[in-house]
Motif scaffolding. Sequence first.
Motif, mmCIF file in Angstrom:
data_model
loop_
_atom_site.group_PDB
_atom_site.id
_atom_site.type_symbol
_atom_site.label_atom_id
_atom_site.label_comp_id
_atom_site.label_asym_id
_atom_site.label_seq_id
_atom_site.Cartn_x
_atom_site.Cartn_y
_atom_site.Cartn_z
ATOM 1 N N VAL D 15 -13.587 5.227 13.616
ATOM 2 C CA VAL D 15 -12.617 5.312 12.525
ATOM 3 C C VAL D 15 -13.328 5.588 11.202
ATOM 4 N N ARG D 19 -12.558 8.527 8.575
ATOM 5 C CA ARG D 19 -12.376 8.349 7.135
ATOM 6 C C ARG D 19 -13.185 9.378 6.350
ATOM 7 N N SER D 22 -12.193 13.317 7.451
ATOM 8 C CA SER D 22 -10.851 13.790 7.104
ATOM 9 C C SER D 22 -10.784 14.340 5.688
ATOM 10 N N VAL D 23 -11.739 13.966 4.857
ATOM 11 C CA VAL D 23 -11.757 14.530 3.495
ATOM 12 C C VAL D 23 -12.995 15.385 3.246
ATOM 13 N N PHE D 46 -4.710 3.266 13.447
ATOM 14 C CA PHE D 46 -5.354 3.003 12.156
ATOM 15 C C PHE D 46 -4.445 3.478 11.034
ATOM 16 N N PRO D 47 -3.514 2.633 10.580
ATOM 17 C CA PRO D 47 -2.518 3.096 9.600
ATOM 18 C C PRO D 47 -3.139 3.549 8.282
ATOM 19 N N SER D 48 -4.400 3.199 8.048
ATOM 20 C CA SER D 48 -5.084 3.711 6.860
ATOM 21 C C SER D 48 -5.167 5.235 6.897
ATOM 22 N N LEU D 49 -5.016 5.827 8.090
ATOM 23 C CA LEU D 49 -5.145 7.277 8.226
ATOM 24 C C LEU D 49 -3.791 7.994 8.219
ATOM 25 N N ARG D 50 -2.700 7.235 8.029
ATOM 26 C CA ARG D 50 -1.374 7.879 7.958
ATOM 27 C C ARG D 50 -1.376 8.891 6.814
ATOM 28 N N LYS D 52 -3.320 11.293 6.566
ATOM 29 C CA LYS D 52 -4.658 11.875 6.407
ATOM 30 C C LYS D 52 -5.135 12.559 7.680
ATOM 31 N N LEU D 338 -19.877 13.093 0.988
ATOM 32 C CA LEU D 338 -20.446 11.738 1.055
ATOM 33 C C LEU D 338 -20.653 11.142 -0.326
ATOM 34 N N GLN D 340 -18.533 9.277 -2.066
ATOM 35 C CA GLN D 340 -17.674 8.128 -2.370
ATOM 36 C C GLN D 340 -18.435 7.073 -3.178
#
Lengths: 345, 345, 345, 345
Positions: D15, D19, D22-23, D46-50, D52, D338, D340
């Motif tokens: 996951v 993350r 995906s970006v 993984f709802p954090s990826l909804r 995305k 990378l 972030q």
Amino acid sequence: MIKVGIVGGTGYTGVELLRLLSVHPDVELTAITSRKEDGLPVADMFPSLRGKVDLAFSAPDKVDLSKCDVVFFATPHGVAMAQAPALLAAGVKVIDLAADFRLKNQETFEQWYKIPHTCPELLEEAVYGLPELNREAVKNARLIANPGCYPTTMQLGFVPLLKANLIDASALIADAKSGVSGAGRKAEISTLFSESSDNFKAYGVSGHRHTPETVAQLQRFTGLPVNLIFTPHLVPMIRGMHSTLYARLTTDISNEALQELFETTYKDAAFVDVMPFGSHPETRSTRGSNTLRLALHRPNNGNTVVILVVQDNLVKGASGQAVQCMNLMFGLEETLGLQQVALLP
Amino acid sequence: MIKVGIVGGTGYTGVELLRLLSVHPDVELTAITSRKEDGLPVADMFPSLRGKVDLAFSAPDKVDLSKCDVVFFATPHGVAMAQAPALLAAGVKVIDLAADFRLKNQETFEQWYKIPHTCPELLEEAVYGLPELNREAVKNARLIANPGCYPTTMQLGFVPLLKANLIDASALIADAKSGVSGAGRKAEISTLFSESSDNFKAYGVSGHRHTPETVAQLQRFTGLPVNLIFTPHLVPMIRGMHSTLYARLTTDISNEALQELFETTYKDAAFVDVMPFGSHPETRSTRGSNTLRLALHRPNNGNTVVILVVQDNLVKGASGQAVQCMNLMFGLEETLGLQQVALLP
Amino acid sequence: MIKVGIVGGTGYTGVELLRLLSVHPDVELTAITSRKEDGLPVADMFPSLRGKVDLAFSAPDKVDLSKCDVVFFATPHGVAMAQAPALLAAGVKVIDLAADFRLKNQETFEQWYKIPHTCPELLEEAVYGLPELNREAVKNARLIANPGCYPTTMQLGFVPLLKANLIDASALIADAKSGVSGAGRKAEISTLFSESSDNFKAYGVSGHRHTPETVAQLQRFTGLPVNLIFTPHLVPMIRGMHSTLYARLTTDISNEALQELFETTYKDAAFVDVMPFGSHPETRSTRGSNTLRLALHRPNNGNTVVILVVQDNLVKGASGQAVQCMNLMFGLEETLGLQQVALLP
Amino acid sequence: MIKVGIVGGTGYTGVELLRLLSVHPDVELTAITSRKEDGLPVADMFPSLRGKVDLAFSAPDKVDLSKCDVVFFATPHGVAMAQAPALLAAGVKVIDLAADFRLKNQETFEQWYKIPHTCPELLEEAVYGLPELNREAVKNARLIANPGCYPTTMQLGFVPLLKANLIDASALIADAKSGVSGAGRKAEISTLFSESSDNFKAYGVSGHRHTPETVAQLQRFTGLPVNLIFTPHLVPMIRGMHSTLYARLTTDISNEALQELFETTYKDAAFVDVMPFGSHPETRSTRGSNTLRLALHRPNNGNTVVILVVQDNLVKGASGQAVQCMNLMFGLEETLGLQQVALLP
């Protein structure tokens, strides 16, 4: 009943003393002082004590501590030294949970604590309150210097090896980790939940007050010069301390003999649990209890011995140890009122 | 000494029973069963019990529980109902910490727990073990259904208002929050540290087993039909439960009268602490103790009363309550062995 | 490039603005003020910004904010109102993350915030910066009142139902829970790790500043008088907010129609995620992201609708929402620089 | 656009790859396999990826990974070795986040991982993916063995000293601490919230798989035999790793020269932050970012150097490092996707 006074009851070692002493069968809590909270019922500040402690905080000048049998100082460094001489003169025993009487050497004290010592004449008499290494002296003491939390773990881990002359005293390493309550109940940004949670860091690596205390005590057990690298870290948990100790063996010795050495050393110590060789003690197995647990390791069967030591920093590392000393000073069973089972989970 | 057996000692309610019973002055721990861990010393699984509990787990078929005076079932639903009839017949008292005997209505039980009930004939006799609302029945019981954790908070919060007929029974809301230990000691992804820490969520909003249990009990105290919206949430803490209860007043009543109602209701309840009106009880004030604390609020002095209730879900919400029932069943002081002070911090 | 100034960069909303703006493609960070930290490199206080932000804090009098295109106030209440008039006069747009311009009614402001309002003449012009309910006004604003964290969740949850006239506006309940970072980066005992960790409590139940703000905004969407019971709680997690909203339906409506209402309302809202009916959103699914997620429930298919709303209180609840407003005010894509994926686990 | 496949997307490294990728501006996510979750949308787990990631998991036999440009294996040990030969033959690059190709010595691998190696012929070709020590080889690699999390910190801390021949290679100590996510997303009792929270312990002290990996890599940089004591511990936090490294200096060297050695070594390393001498890096300063930070200490100015190293175990310690390798293998900017900023607080 032993009449007990507590100076400075608003910090974590203070409330922990209250938790332990409020259910101690031979203790009568007589006075708890706080300059700022005069008149406030203790249970209003600490609701965990509702129905358990009926006392209110008193301003220091409103209470006569000389009527106590023993007074605990759960205060910042420097408070006990100011009041101890008068109390001792009045026949009151004194147990200081701060550092005022931990170092025999006045100069070292003043260098590390940055305050002048106001009663150096008591330094010699003060007894270092680590009963497992000092039981007879504690029994006879009027004035106890309760050990620091880290030093308790380092001494109980290193001393058996030093006494038996098995390790290189000049190459000791203690990589230690403490829960956040060790930093006390003070309004500070660095120990806010949002700063300390989900985080891990070392601190004071270049020098920490517990190094001179520990070195001085360890030195009592060996003729060789002790050198200690001590690295404290902050763990996102409330209570608990884990010291990972590294020592270099100077003698060929079996793991069984090492284990036996520790078991023999602590066979009469009710609060030291020597776990089976190769165990991994967890801090939570001591949460709220006065037990310190340790276990030995020998990576790759090489010449380094690793000792893992855990305790609750507020109990065996502070208030529980102080009560243990009190029991001994008053001729009570050492374990009286200290039989709490650790809270797991 | 009361001879105690525990069926299913490897979960959190089991180890909590061991923590409490190992220091209970009138109890002799006789047997702890576990099918999977036969022969394993209990203290090897729970090192917090080293030096406190010497028993090993026994396979169920290797131990004769009929020699016990009382047997606690700290098991999944369905185990107690299989063994209770024989134990009762042998004169052994039974306390079930699971749900087997909580619902009087067999159909409701089977609908919510998805298993057939194998001894429905005992449902009527079983006593719901909430001493504050049911003390005399508990004293005389052979078979106790220990309440669920959430239902304990909801009942002790709502009942005084329902009994006094002050609120609309058809519009009760309970927004409840539990520490993760409530989910038990089971290998599951959803309660891993990395899933539950630094996180908050509701669960089971569309229907939870504690709703029918609570509604059935509340119904005993009012002639009006009870309707309850119950929303449980998971809090990133180990122990602790906080229920925020909302009720609509149907009568004009002062805050003072409301407060007095609760104080009167619980004036003989050693384990219910009615805090001053407007207080905010914290779960940690009950950590490790059998005390439940509650406080009343009246936002904007309107017609909604908010009751904040906290407890340790493993003590008053489970094992402590079970020991409290045992004390009553054997004619002991209700508080015996349950005087632990909460661990704060 | 938009020249951005930040007043008060040492708190959590300040450092969160820095995290977002330092990688925003159309932003040039120009000045960050702090009276106390003048000269300190920002990355010395927040090492997460090492290599990302080269600026140092400047004392307010050493920097000319009138050269910025926009100034964010990440300050305590009362600071923005003192500086906004001059900045606006100089043609600088202002976004206040505190409460100075959130309430249109001066009296209400002064009652709840206990300070006099020094530029009430701007209250009418100030635009409430909740783009999902107010997008056109935000686009044209010179002065933004960034919403409170709790009010954002309550409005986005209740407004679709209020606008459609489906619920009883006089019986709204919001049981809300916030991570500790919502309390800010201030030295206080109550938010220490050792006080907040492994603990849960309500606070401000008798009255919280976010109630009048929310009620005033909700009132814009209904002709009926709004009454709101708002109960905030503190969760032992750093970031995250979960509001559990209860509303009584006054009309017969299917769950499908309710769901469709929300999906339609937010179909163009990039930062509002309407999850499937009956979902349980987790706060961690929004950690570090500007997305707010919500889900509808209908317990027992009765007349109460429960709306679960989660967000990161520092992003959609504060700094992310402020950047979203900035994007709109400068004609940029609303989502620019705000596409971070939530950090899970 | 680089077509990317991920084998085993349901764990934490999986996951985390999602993350980051995906970006990532040059990546097209093509396939994510999971035997158990075939057909399930990734964002449902993984709802954090909804919003995305729109992909669903595919069973391995339903997807043709040979059409990818690169395949990441975020799987248990043993999976990559089974599939790598065919993928490489089809011209697909392979990055294994598990240990299959980390050890050049087949026997050592089989001894520590207890499984036979099925393609030992690839061990020689496989490139150890630690770009800071191996950048050119990574650029030209077809097959990457992504380093273990602990080994990354130990190598980046010890190598500058070993290469410069300043320390005793036979007396290295690494006292390391990891967040719980390092244990993976597996249903296990030992990493439950209720077991790991508010707790600290060592594990695997008698032997851990990361020791042979680290020793073999360190050995490349010195002619002297390397001996390493490695003690891992579990910290109650989700992400973060802190290694406290101890080395004995064999040469007289100033602190300034030590500091310069590290700064020079890493002057071109975008993801290694050498902090000022005597700093205490915090794990949270790297949360969610690919940066590793380190700082040097010299207690008592003696002959022991202490190196404190922190990273996010899931980013620089796993998935971020893998993406960094991918960037190099495809001729992209090493830092692409990378950048972030760490999430603080």
